[in-house]
Motif scaffolding. Structure first.
Motif, PDB file in Angstrom:
ATOM      1  N   GLN A  15       0.816  -1.209   0.000  1.00 43.01           N
ATOM      2  CA  GLN A  15       0.000   0.000   0.000  1.00 43.01           C
ATOM      3  C   GLN A  15       0.861   1.277   0.000  1.00 43.01           C
ATOM      4  O   GLN A  15       0.584   2.217  -0.743  1.00 43.01           O
ATOM      5  N   TYR A  43       0.823   3.989  -3.084  1.00 41.84           N
ATOM      6  CA  TYR A  43       0.417   5.372  -2.798  1.00 41.84           C
ATOM      7  C   TYR A  43       1.526   6.315  -3.255  1.00 41.84           C
ATOM      8  O   TYR A  43       1.257   7.360  -3.868  1.00 41.84           O
ATOM      9  N   ASN A  91      -6.234  13.313  -0.875  1.00 40.62           N
ATOM     10  CA  ASN A  91      -6.050  12.808   0.490  1.00 40.62           C
ATOM     11  C   ASN A  91      -4.852  13.484   1.148  1.00 40.62           C
ATOM     12  O   ASN A  91      -4.897  13.918   2.302  1.00 40.62           O
ATOM     13  N   ARG A  92      -3.778  13.574   0.403  1.00 45.38           N
ATOM     14  CA  ARG A  92      -2.554  14.210   0.926  1.00 45.38           C
ATOM     15  C   ARG A  92      -2.827  15.689   1.252  1.00 45.38           C
ATOM     16  O   ARG A  92      -2.348  16.224   2.249  1.00 45.38           O
ATOM     17  N   GLY A  98       0.435   5.581  10.398  1.00 45.25           N
ATOM     18  CA  GLY A  98       0.243   5.307   8.967  1.00 45.25           C
ATOM     19  C   GLY A  98       0.849   6.445   8.185  1.00 45.25           C
ATOM     20  O   GLY A  98       0.220   7.058   7.317  1.00 45.25           O
ATOM     21  N   ASP A 148       4.588   3.720  11.632  1.00 48.09           N
ATOM     22  CA  ASP A 148       4.230   2.937  10.447  1.00 48.09           C
ATOM     23  C   ASP A 148       4.859   1.554  10.626  1.00 48.09           C
ATOM     24  O   ASP A 148       5.792   1.392  11.411  1.00 48.09           O
ATOM     25  N   ASP A 192       2.913  -1.720  14.446  1.00 47.87           N
ATOM     26  CA  ASP A 192       1.635  -1.997  13.787  1.00 47.87           C
ATOM     27  C   ASP A 192       0.532  -1.256  14.539  1.00 47.87           C
ATOM     28  O   ASP A 192       0.508  -1.279  15.781  1.00 47.87           O
ATOM     29  N   LEU A 193      -0.358  -0.623  13.798  1.00 43.44           N
ATOM     30  CA  LEU A 193      -1.470   0.111  14.424  1.00 43.44           C
ATOM     31  C   LEU A 193      -2.226  -0.757  15.433  1.00 43.44           C
ATOM     32  O   LEU A 193      -2.753  -0.268  16.431  1.00 43.44           O
ATOM     33  N   ILE A 241      -4.667   8.758   8.686  1.00 47.20           N
ATOM     34  CA  ILE A 241      -5.039   9.174   7.336  1.00 47.20           C
ATOM     35  C   ILE A 241      -4.768   8.027   6.360  1.00 47.20           C
ATOM     36  O   ILE A 241      -3.622   7.615   6.165  1.00 47.20           O
TER      37      ILE A 241
HETATM   38  C1  LIG Z   1      -1.942   5.104   1.918  1.00 47.47           C
HETATM   39  S1  LIG Z   1      -0.591   5.346   3.005  1.00 47.47           S
HETATM   40  C2  LIG Z   1      -1.067   6.878   3.770  1.00 47.47           C
HETATM   41  C3  LIG Z   1       0.106   7.757   4.155  1.00 47.47           C
HETATM   42  C4  LIG Z   1      -0.259   9.081   4.828  1.00 47.47           C
HETATM   43  N1  LIG Z   1      -1.015   8.872   6.056  1.00 47.47           N
HETATM   44  C5  LIG Z   1      -1.082   9.945   3.906  1.00 47.47           C
HETATM   45  O1  LIG Z   1      -2.305   9.923   4.002  1.00 47.47           O
HETATM   46  O2  LIG Z   1      -0.514  10.646   3.073  1.00 47.47           O
HETATM   47  C6  LIG Z   1      -0.995   4.184   4.332  1.00 47.47           C
HETATM   48  C7  LIG Z   1       0.169   3.904   5.265  1.00 47.47           C
HETATM   49  O3  LIG Z   1      -0.339   3.149   6.366  1.00 47.47           O
HETATM   50  C8  LIG Z   1       0.602   2.137   6.670  1.00 47.47           C
HETATM   51  N2  LIG Z   1      -0.109   1.035   7.349  1.00 47.47           N
HETATM   52  C9  LIG Z   1      -1.075   0.237   6.848  1.00 47.47           C
HETATM   53  N3  LIG Z   1      -1.482  -0.640   7.766  1.00 47.47           N
HETATM   54  C10 LIG Z   1      -0.748  -0.396   8.885  1.00 47.47           C
HETATM   55  C11 LIG Z   1      -0.708  -0.975  10.178  1.00 47.47           C
HETATM   56  N4  LIG Z   1      -1.517  -1.984  10.493  1.00 47.47           N
HETATM   57  N5  LIG Z   1       0.145  -0.465  11.088  1.00 47.47           N
HETATM   58  C12 LIG Z   1       0.976   0.560  10.759  1.00 47.47           C
HETATM   59  N6  LIG Z   1       0.991   1.161   9.538  1.00 47.47           N
HETATM   60  C13 LIG Z   1       0.139   0.685   8.615  1.00 47.47           C
HETATM   61  C14 LIG Z   1       1.184   1.728   5.339  1.00 47.47           C
HETATM   62  O4  LIG Z   1       2.448   1.087   5.507  1.00 47.47           O
HETATM   63  C15 LIG Z   1       1.281   3.068   4.640  1.00 47.47           C
HETATM   64  O5  LIG Z   1       2.527   3.678   4.866  1.00 47.47           O
END
Ligand SMILES: C[S@@+](CC[C@H](N)C(=O)[O-])C[C@H]1O[C@@H](n2cnc3c(N)ncnc32)[C@H](O)[C@@H]1O
Length: 278
Positions: A28, A32, A66-67, A90, A116, A143-144, A169
């Motif tokens: 992901q 992105y 989104n950004r 994230g 992240d 991890d979240l 986000i």
């Molecule tokens: C689509 S990107 C969004 C980046 C930023 N928040 C933005 O909106 O510009 C999603 C991010 O969430 C992270 N992510 C997804 N699941 C996660 C989890 N369970 N724990 C930590 N990070 C996670 C991914 O590695 C990725 O870097």
């Protein structure tokens, strides 16, 4: 790191855990990055993103919108709500307008903790640790779903007796219902005092045209390591239990307090909102 400097593959760690450095499967964070015009992506990420674009040509617009929402939300929280502490979970691969850049440009004493679980984001964490002298930044590789680790480590830099803005986000759609994303958000918000904020965006099940959702789900299950769970307006609103939503409420990312004259063509498929804890 560029796409030609592939880190060693150690194999994926499975759909439910953190992604490994397996560049043969799309991630992901790197998809992105590709949609935002970045260079930290590999052939599998680009192929999955292209397959997405064929089903939903608005996805690149949605990534940019989104950004931009992230930037406007952090700007509001710093300049108008007076927030000086951020927990950005994230984070994504660093790009223009990271949370600490936006916040510290307004209030140099802002403190930002990034979280992240993606190894490529970790490899770039240095770029997130370029704080102003008055403020501070930190990075947690977690991890979240591991809220205990996140809160314990974040407490080393953030003062949880004072308001904190938690930003989620474009991440919660990576948490399936079986991992109870509502309990995860509630645990995080329970740790911060009244007057704290939650800003989030989330892929919308009810903004996709008939057939698109199934097509996207087929692509994600075939090509992308993480799961995607699309949620409706009502389901995303459920994350804000115990909070008051700021105007304009829960809207598409490009509709949240847009800067004048920035309404470009395109429609995102992402809900977003900012809520204040009562
Ligand atoms: C689509 S990107 C969004 C980046 C930023 N928040 C933005 O909106 O510009 C999603 C991010 O969430 C992270 N992510 C997804 N699941 C996660 C989890 N369970 N724990 C930590 N990070 C996670 C991914 O590695 C990725 O870097």
């Amino acid at each position: 790191m560029t796409a030609d400097e592939a880190p060693p593959a150690d194999g994926g760690t499975g759909r439910a855990g953190p992604p490994g450095f397996d560049i043969s499967v799309a991630h992901q964070a790197r998809m992105y990055d590709y949609l935002l015009g970045g260079k930290d992506n590999y052939a599998a990420d680009r192929a999955a993103a292209q397959a997405w674009l064929e089903i939903d040509p608005d996805i690149a617009f949605g990534a940019r919108a989104n950004r931009a929402f992230l930037g406007r939300a952090v700007r509001y929280l710093t300049a108008e709500a007076g927030i000086r502490q951020f927990l950005d979970i994230g984070t994504g691969i660093p790009t223009a307008g990271n949370t600490h850049h936006v916040a510290q440009e307004i209030a140099p004493d802002s403190r930002v903790v990034y979280v992240d679980y993606d190894p490529i984001v970790l490899a770039h964490a240095r770029a997130l640790l370029t704080s102003s002298e008055e403020g501070a930044t930190d990075y947690i590789d977690a991890d979240l779903r591991d809220t205990g680790t996140i809160l314990t480590q974040a407490a080393q830099m953030l003062d949880f007796t004072r308001p904190v803005a938690i930003t989620l986000i474009a991440i919660l759609h990576a948490i399936p219902d079986s991992d109870d994303p509502y309990a995860i958000v509630a645990t995080l918000m329970d740790a911060v005092p009244s007057g704290s904020y939650l800003a989030l965006s989330h892929s919308a099940s009810d903004l996709l045209r008939a057939g698109q959702r199934q097509g996207l789900e087929n692509v994600t299950s075939r090509m992308i390591q993480q799961q995607f769970t699309y949620r409706s307006h009502e389901q995303v609103a459920g994350f804000f239990a115990g909070m008051d939503l700021l105007a304009p409420g829960l809207v598409r990312v490009e509709e949240w307090r847009p800067d004048p004259g920035t309404n470009g063509p395109g429609r995102s498929h992402l809900w977003c909102a900012v809520g204040r804890k009562r």
